[in-house]
Design a protein around this motif. Structure first.
Motif, mmCIF file in Angstrom:
data_model
loop_
_atom_site.group_PDB
_atom_site.id
_atom_site.type_symbol
_atom_site.label_atom_id
_atom_site.label_comp_id
_atom_site.label_asym_id
_atom_site.label_seq_id
_atom_site.Cartn_x
_atom_site.Cartn_y
_atom_site.Cartn_z
ATOM 1 N N GLU A 172 2.505 3.893 -17.499
ATOM 2 C CA GLU A 172 2.428 5.161 -16.783
ATOM 3 C C GLU A 172 1.194 5.924 -17.247
ATOM 4 O O GLU A 172 0.679 5.717 -18.344
ATOM 5 C CB GLU A 172 3.684 5.998 -17.057
ATOM 6 C CG GLU A 172 4.953 5.422 -16.472
ATOM 7 C CD GLU A 172 5.061 5.594 -14.966
ATOM 8 O OE1 GLU A 172 4.111 6.113 -14.346
ATOM 9 O OE2 GLU A 172 6.102 5.208 -14.402
ATOM 10 N N LYS B 223 -1.237 8.337 -6.481
ATOM 11 C CA LYS B 223 -0.979 7.200 -7.369
ATOM 12 C C LYS B 223 -1.578 5.903 -6.836
ATOM 13 O O LYS B 223 -1.013 4.820 -6.969
ATOM 14 C CB LYS B 223 0.521 7.040 -7.639
ATOM 15 C CG LYS B 223 0.839 6.479 -9.034
ATOM 16 C CD LYS B 223 2.307 6.545 -9.384
ATOM 17 C CE LYS B 223 2.568 6.002 -10.792
ATOM 18 N NZ LYS B 223 3.990 6.054 -11.179
ATOM 19 N N LYS C 276 3.047 -2.242 -9.196
ATOM 20 C CA LYS C 276 3.847 -1.800 -8.058
ATOM 21 C C LYS C 276 5.248 -1.366 -8.491
ATOM 22 O O LYS C 276 5.816 -0.424 -7.930
ATOM 23 C CB LYS C 276 3.899 -2.901 -7.001
ATOM 24 C CG LYS C 276 2.538 -3.142 -6.314
ATOM 25 C CD LYS C 276 2.591 -4.230 -5.286
ATOM 26 C CE LYS C 276 3.387 -3.815 -4.077
ATOM 27 N NZ LYS C 276 2.795 -2.658 -3.345
ATOM 28 N N LEU D 48 5.944 0.187 -11.108
ATOM 29 C CA LEU D 48 5.788 1.546 -11.634
ATOM 30 C C LEU D 48 5.366 2.550 -10.556
ATOM 31 O O LEU D 48 5.114 3.718 -10.871
ATOM 32 C CB LEU D 48 4.778 1.562 -12.780
ATOM 33 C CG LEU D 48 5.228 0.899 -14.081
ATOM 34 C CD1 LEU D 48 4.133 0.997 -15.138
ATOM 35 C CD2 LEU D 48 6.518 1.525 -14.615
ATOM 36 N N GLY D 49 5.286 2.098 -9.313
ATOM 37 C CA GLY D 49 4.999 3.010 -8.218
ATOM 38 C C GLY D 49 3.542 3.187 -7.871
ATOM 39 O O GLY D 49 3.187 4.059 -7.064
ATOM 40 N N TYR D 50 2.664 2.369 -8.462
ATOM 41 C CA TYR D 50 1.245 2.444 -8.126
ATOM 42 C C TYR D 50 0.966 1.721 -6.796
ATOM 43 O O TYR D 50 1.589 0.706 -6.492
ATOM 44 C CB TYR D 50 0.393 1.792 -9.208
ATOM 45 C CG TYR D 50 0.385 2.519 -10.526
ATOM 46 C CD1 TYR D 50 -0.384 3.664 -10.711
ATOM 47 C CD2 TYR D 50 1.156 2.070 -11.600
ATOM 48 C CE1 TYR D 50 -0.399 4.326 -11.934
ATOM 49 C CE2 TYR D 50 1.147 2.727 -12.829
ATOM 50 C CZ TYR D 50 0.373 3.855 -12.979
ATOM 51 O OH TYR D 50 0.363 4.514 -14.191
ATOM 52 N N HIS D 51 0.018 2.262 -6.045
ATOM 53 C CA HIS D 51 -0.518 1.584 -4.860
ATOM 54 C C HIS D 51 -1.830 0.927 -5.294
ATOM 55 O O HIS D 51 -2.779 1.628 -5.673
ATOM 56 C CB HIS D 51 -0.771 2.575 -3.736
ATOM 57 C CG HIS D 51 0.434 3.393 -3.367
ATOM 58 N ND1 HIS D 51 1.512 2.869 -2.688
ATOM 59 C CD2 HIS D 51 0.726 4.700 -3.612
ATOM 60 C CE1 HIS D 51 2.413 3.812 -2.508
ATOM 61 N NE2 HIS D 51 1.967 4.930 -3.062
#
Length: 242
Positions: free
Chosen positions: A108, A116, A139, A141-144
């Motif tokens: 993070e 993000k 991905k 962890l929510g990253y693009h």
């Protein structure tokens, strides 16, 4: 009659793209602008060409450019102050371009573009070991994930199916504008045209480092050829980063 036709049909700026979401305009922290004077001059000229927002993305590459949030924010603040001294109002912020190598850690708090979106790169000669797992972990962890300049990775040039594989993993692609100008050579230009024809790009950017880049790009913009090549492509720069 001729003048009217030219004005109606030849676009000689880059307002249609608007947001430059990958560049090396921050001074003295990577292989881009060496000092604040050059940074301000490059930004001024890019602004004159029609860019209204700049998201600077200096390298984070432990072996060569071990940047972090502190070095990047310090350089950004210098630019923001410098822009005030020359009364140039532009929207400018910073993230990073991460080299995916053995030193890269998925966690993070990585330096991202708004929303993000994380910009990554590899060596031009070989795919990063464990790339699939890195993308998967980011991905989770929510990253693009955005892959910078996919057209420049020579190890994919004779295996174009690799690009489809990346897209199937959910990776977004960012085109270097100079690629379609032939700046990096005919092979890179050929692959960029293939990716454009197959609608595989999501974003485009200057990846600007210095005045030589600017001269080539400026010529392609002001003679209308860049718009002719790219102006009708559905890049998401404004949609996502404005």
């Amino acid at each position: 009659m001729f003048t009217f036709f030219k004005k109606k049909n030849q676009v000689e700026d880059v307002e249609w793209l608007g947001v430059d979401m990958h560049s090396h305009l921050l001074p003295g922290i990577d292989d881009g602008s060496p000092d604040i004077e050059q940074s301000l001059d490059l930004i001024k000229q890019l602004s004159d060409l029609g860019f209204s927002k700049f998201l600077c993305t200096p390298h984070i590459f432990e072996e060569l450019y071990p940047n972090d949030a502190n070095t990047i924010s310090s350089a950004l603040n210098k630019v923001k102050y410098g822009l005030k001294t020359i009364d140039l109002e532009v929207d400018i912020d910073a993230a990073a371009e991460y080299m995916i190598d053995e030193n890269f850690q998925v966690k993070e708090g990585l330096l991202c573009l708004p929303g993000k979106y994380i910009l990554i790169e590899m060596s031009y000669l070989s795919e990063s070991p464990g790339l699939d797992q890195v993308i998967f972990d980011l991905k989770i962890l929510g990253y693009h994930v955005i892959l910078a300049h996919p057209e420049r990775y020579s190890f994919n040039h004779n295996q174009l199916s690799r690009y489809t594989r990346y897209k199937e993993m959910g990776v977004m692609f960012q085109l270097n504008l100079l690629a379609v100008c032939g700046y990096y050579g005919n092979e890179v230009k050929r692959v960029s045209e293939y990716l454009l024809e197959n609608k595989l790009y999501d974003f485009a950017a200057t990846d600007l480092h210095h005045h030589k880049h600017l001269r080539v790009l400026s010529s392609a913009i002001t003679n209308g050829s860049l718009y002719k090549k790219l102006g009708n492509y559905d890049f998401k720069n404004k949609e996502i980063f404005s």
